[in-house]
Design a protein around this motif. Sequence first.
Motif, PDB file in Angstrom:
ATOM      1  N   PHE A  11       0.869  -1.179   0.000  1.00 40.35           N
ATOM      2  CA  PHE A  11       0.000   0.000   0.000  1.00 40.35           C
ATOM      3  C   PHE A  11       0.904   1.227   0.000  1.00 40.35           C
ATOM      4  O   PHE A  11       1.651   1.451   0.964  1.00 40.35           O
ATOM      5  CB  PHE A  11      -0.899   0.023   1.236  1.00 40.35           C
ATOM      6  N   ARG A  39      -2.502   1.693  -4.817  1.00 41.03           N
ATOM      7  CA  ARG A  39      -2.301   3.115  -4.523  1.00 41.03           C
ATOM      8  C   ARG A  39      -3.376   3.600  -3.565  1.00 41.03           C
ATOM      9  O   ARG A  39      -4.560   3.331  -3.773  1.00 41.03           O
ATOM     10  CB  ARG A  39      -2.381   3.906  -5.837  1.00 41.03           C
ATOM     11  N   MET A  41      -4.377   7.337  -1.240  1.00 39.04           N
ATOM     12  CA  MET A  41      -3.980   8.747  -1.254  1.00 39.04           C
ATOM     13  C   MET A  41      -2.919   9.020  -0.197  1.00 39.04           C
ATOM     14  O   MET A  41      -1.998   9.788  -0.404  1.00 39.04           O
ATOM     15  CB  MET A  41      -5.193   9.649  -1.052  1.00 39.04           C
ATOM     16  N   CYS A  42      -3.066   8.375   0.969  1.00 39.69           N
ATOM     17  CA  CYS A  42      -2.147   8.635   2.081  1.00 39.69           C
ATOM     18  C   CYS A  42      -1.974   7.336   2.852  1.00 39.69           C
ATOM     19  O   CYS A  42      -2.901   6.537   2.928  1.00 39.69           O
ATOM     20  CB  CYS A  42      -2.757   9.699   2.991  1.00 39.69           C
ATOM     21  N   GLY A  44      -2.103   7.059   5.786  1.00 36.20           N
ATOM     22  CA  GLY A  44      -3.102   7.133   6.848  1.00 36.20           C
ATOM     23  C   GLY A  44      -4.419   6.470   6.476  1.00 36.20           C
ATOM     24  O   GLY A  44      -5.257   6.192   7.335  1.00 36.20           O
ATOM     25  N   ARG A  45      -4.629   6.228   5.177  1.00 36.83           N
ATOM     26  CA  ARG A  45      -5.859   5.569   4.747  1.00 36.83           C
ATOM     27  C   ARG A  45      -5.819   4.074   5.045  1.00 36.83           C
ATOM     28  O   ARG A  45      -6.847   3.399   5.019  1.00 36.83           O
ATOM     29  CB  ARG A  45      -6.069   5.791   3.224  1.00 36.83           C
ATOM     30  N   VAL A  46      -4.637   3.522   5.280  1.00 33.81           N
ATOM     31  CA  VAL A  46      -4.528   2.066   5.382  1.00 33.81           C
ATOM     32  C   VAL A  46      -5.132   1.564   6.687  1.00 33.81           C
ATOM     33  O   VAL A  46      -4.589   1.750   7.771  1.00 33.81           O
ATOM     34  CB  VAL A  46      -3.065   1.600   5.226  1.00 33.81           C
ATOM     35  N   ASP A  47      -6.269   0.968   6.551  1.00 32.50           N
ATOM     36  CA  ASP A  47      -7.012   0.392   7.651  1.00 32.50           C
ATOM     37  C   ASP A  47      -6.330  -0.936   7.989  1.00 32.50           C
ATOM     38  O   ASP A  47      -6.023  -1.707   7.081  1.00 32.50           O
ATOM     39  CB  ASP A  47      -8.442   0.158   7.133  1.00 32.50           C
ATOM     40  N   PHE A  50      -7.279  -3.795   6.014  1.00 37.08           N
ATOM     41  CA  PHE A  50      -6.720  -4.061   4.673  1.00 37.08           C
ATOM     42  C   PHE A  50      -5.538  -5.027   4.785  1.00 37.08           C
ATOM     43  O   PHE A  50      -5.364  -5.925   3.979  1.00 37.08           O
ATOM     44  CB  PHE A  50      -6.202  -2.775   4.009  1.00 37.08           C
ATOM     45  N   GLY A  77      -0.805  12.097   8.273  1.00 34.77           N
ATOM     46  CA  GLY A  77      -1.355  10.757   8.025  1.00 34.77           C
ATOM     47  C   GLY A  77      -0.362   9.653   8.327  1.00 34.77           C
ATOM     48  O   GLY A  77      -0.723   8.589   8.834  1.00 34.77           O
ATOM     49  N   LYS A  80      -0.194   8.553  11.899  1.00 36.28           N
ATOM     50  CA  LYS A  80      -1.306   7.664  12.259  1.00 36.28           C
ATOM     51  C   LYS A  80      -1.052   6.266  11.728  1.00 36.28           C
ATOM     52  O   LYS A  80      -1.275   5.275  12.405  1.00 36.28           O
ATOM     53  CB  LYS A  80      -2.614   8.231  11.700  1.00 36.28           C
TER      54      LYS A  80
ATOM     55  N   CYS B 616      -7.633  12.458   2.714  1.00 37.60           N
ATOM     56  CA  CYS B 616      -6.522  11.555   3.029  1.00 37.60           C
ATOM     57  C   CYS B 616      -7.017  10.188   3.466  1.00 37.60           C
ATOM     58  O   CYS B 616      -6.370   9.179   3.241  1.00 37.60           O
ATOM     59  CB  CYS B 616      -5.620  12.153   4.106  1.00 37.60           C
ATOM     60  N   GLY B 617      -8.179  10.159   4.145  1.00 42.45           N
ATOM     61  CA  GLY B 617      -8.743   8.876   4.558  1.00 42.45           C
ATOM     62  C   GLY B 617      -8.330   8.407   5.938  1.00 42.45           C
ATOM     63  O   GLY B 617      -8.658   7.293   6.342  1.00 42.45           O
ATOM     64  N   SER B 618      -7.615   9.237   6.690  1.00 43.09           N
ATOM     65  CA  SER B 618      -7.193   8.841   8.036  1.00 43.09           C
ATOM     66  C   SER B 618      -8.381   8.537   8.937  1.00 43.09           C
ATOM     67  O   SER B 618      -8.320   7.648   9.778  1.00 43.09           O
ATOM     68  CB  SER B 618      -6.382   9.956   8.687  1.00 43.09           C
ATOM     69  N   ALA B 621     -10.032   5.139   8.144  1.00 43.73           N
ATOM     70  CA  ALA B 621      -9.249   3.989   8.580  1.00 43.73           C
ATOM     71  C   ALA B 621      -9.453   3.714  10.064  1.00 43.73           C
ATOM     72  O   ALA B 621      -9.151   2.634  10.552  1.00 43.73           O
ATOM     73  CB  ALA B 621      -7.769   4.227   8.300  1.00 43.73           C
TER      74      ALA B 621
END
Lengths: 138, 648
Positions: A11, A39, A41-42, A44-47, A50, A77, A80, B616-618, B621
């Motif tokens: 990621f 891909r 965006m950041c 920080g989006r990676v849950d 995932f 991000g 986090k 950003c999606g923080s 998540a």
Amino acid sequence: MDEYEPNIIGFLCNWCSYAGADLAGTSRISYPTNIKIIRVMCSGRVDPAFVLEALKKGADGVLVSGCHFGECHYKSGNYKANRRIKLTKKFLEEMGINPNRVRFEFISASEGNRFAEVVTEFVDELKELGPLSLQLIQ
Amino acid sequence: MKIGVYVCECGINIAATVDVPEVVEKVKSFPNVEICRYNKYTCSDPGQESIRKDIKELNLDRVVVASCSPRMHEPTFRAVVEETGINPYCFEMVNIREHVSWVHKDKEKATEKAVALIAGAVARAQFLEPLERKEVSVIPKSLVVGGGIAGIQAALEIATDGFQVYLVEQSPSLGGRMAQLDKTFPTLDCSACILTPKMVDVARHPNIELLTYSEIEKVDGYIGNFKVTVKKKPRYVDTDKCVGCGLCAEACRLKGRVLNEFDENLSKRSAIYIPFPQAVPLKYTIDSNRCNMLRFGKCGDELLCVEACEQNAIDFEQKEEFVELDVGTIVVATGYDNFDPSNEPKYGYKENPNVITGMEFERLVNAAGPTEGHLEINGKEPENVVFIQCVGSRDKEGHEYCSRVCCMYTAKQAHMVRDKFPDAIISVYFTDVRAFGKGFEEFYNRVLDEDINYLRRELDDSIEVVGNEKGVIVKAEGHPDIHADLVVLATGLVPKSDNKEIARKLNISLSGDGFFMEAHPKLRPLDTFTDGVFLAGCCQSPKDIPDAVAQASGAAVRAASPLAQGKVVVEAITAIIDEDLCSGCRICENLCAYTALEFVSDDKIMKINDVLCKGCGSCAAACPTGAITMKHYSNKQVLAQIGGILNQ
Ligand SMILES: Cc1cc2nc3c(=O)[nH]c(=O)nc-3n(C[C@H](O)[C@H](O)[C@H](O)COP(=O)(O)OP(=O)(O)OC[C@H]3O[C@@H](n4cnc5c(N)ncnc54)[C@H](O)[C@@H]3O)c2cc1C
Ligand code: FES
């Protein structure tokens, strides 16, 4: 027998690490095919979900990579993400999965070389760890 | 659901390493794939047309293109599908060039990887949803950071287009490095003569507001609507009253005792000063690091400058001020630093007064410089002059790049020595003379004819400058020693020491060399990855004045065009909250770096301000109830992509 080839999901944040991987491409720096990049965006989006989903669906390792501290396109991000990946590693350890199967890295848009190095190193490490067998754990 | 998949050969860029027909065969069998084709160049006109045709004839509702990086051509293909009636967010791109064919050699494995990546994209595509792109209005003003030749040019161009420009310059005057130069290659124009009229134009232009002795403190917002906080440092001189007469500097107790950085510390000034006589604005500044009054609260028994000033302009109570500027676009033109050769002891710089840098040479030959243009070392005219090129450049351990101007400025300086001292012996240690610009080779040939010894050495060959009682000896491997009385080091151009900090404030990236990074090295050389922020001059890479000016004019066009349109389309990728699922736990609230999430206490739920959200999606998540959906990167979409890739 063919050598075992680990499967890696990566990621990568759009602004630094994905661009870093692109730079490895434009500079023709080769690395193993084992990694498949998604891909975001950041970082920080990676849950963490995932990461777990990837391991569940057959990945032997997961790389999460974002900008260096202070350079995240969305300010923080990556802090986090760093925290979440640490927790995810702890969780994996409790489940009996080697936490080294998940890696968090900082790779900037100018570090094409570093991206290739990280992937190469990670592949070697996973080869040593061998395939991830979730059945064993259950 | 009908998905069209287009695999690009990119000439042989992809096709050489990925078996494209085989990829197409495999992808055809994926669920919901209505059509899969390959093109030689999908981005070309026929390639685009085949997508348009299929969309119409086969009623496709999703399109996937597997080709180069989305950072390159995503906008191209989004536009293609949009023209044909598909929402641009129902398009997905797979990177099988930068991430596959260019980095792998094993064709079989690379082909498998390409198939897996496309499988992920196809799986994701089924969950893509149409999104509305917001149009935001653009504040019709621009900010230029840095008042060297590049910043001056950019500001004048934008202002002449009819838009208001703020020009923020850190130092007390406009001009940058060009103001320090004596003559300029290859035409030998006097630098000040071509620069100072432009500085005056800036000051006089009704559309330009000049903020000198000021710095960027903070930048918020996005293209069209940046909010910039500028710190105006105190000059301790009321600029409305100061007429630039200089009586204060004459009177200053420290007159002739403060190192003058404009002269590369080769002369001394007063604590109250203007950097150079043609400074714009022509207003004095008190150096707070040196002024006795500002350091110790007193200066002898009377304040000589205050006494001398007939305008009552001196104000020791002045404080720093912060101003907020609202602008639509930003041009960064912060320039470069000079390489400091004291880091490399072999050149004997600082040890020997006979060793100087290129910039020091510029000051020493300048009629307004420390010696009024008399090139003298220890009061003596030089008879044997050596120039050493590539100091601090082309060094694999340090700055690997070529600084692009040193070859030519050395030729220029050698010519100037010859001009002043027809009998001097002049030698140049060079490795390759890079005379690539218009008129450069001609200029170099002319200099060669002036009895100047160009001596070739390899970059790795040793070179050393050692002092002796008469001057210095230059010992270059493979060459006889030269007893010289002047050595000029052609020091390179290096990134400014605060580039990292500026990059952070502006949310832009640095390249490996430490200069600011352009969005694409060939096709978007003036843009950064942050929409609305553009680059001009040496802050992007070392360059000469003609290139800096050309780039600045280009950046000005880029920066003015959103202002002219009055509107820009911003990414539709933001978070949304499902109010039914939100438990009001407020975990997301502190995660948002933009305060886009707000707790509504009446309903005990979170609300999102999608103008503030940057996508950003923080938050998504972290949401424990799954109430937050990140548009275009929803859980469903990402999980499907993971599954798609790993199913292969
Ligand atoms: C010795 C020498 C000789 C040269 N001779 C020639 C020549 O003969 N011909 C030629 O074509 N080129 C020559 N050059 C190159 C020339 O100096 C550059 O091309 C030119 O100065 C680039 O202009 P610029 O505006 O990009 O940068 P600069 O001149 O460095 O200007 C940048 C400006 O931005 C300001 N600034 C920096 N940071 C900030 C900030 N954070 N906030 C606000 N303001 C900021 C600086 O104070 C400065 O005023 C020479 C260079 C050297 C070193
Ligand atoms: S954008 Fe790279 S980590 Fe946030």
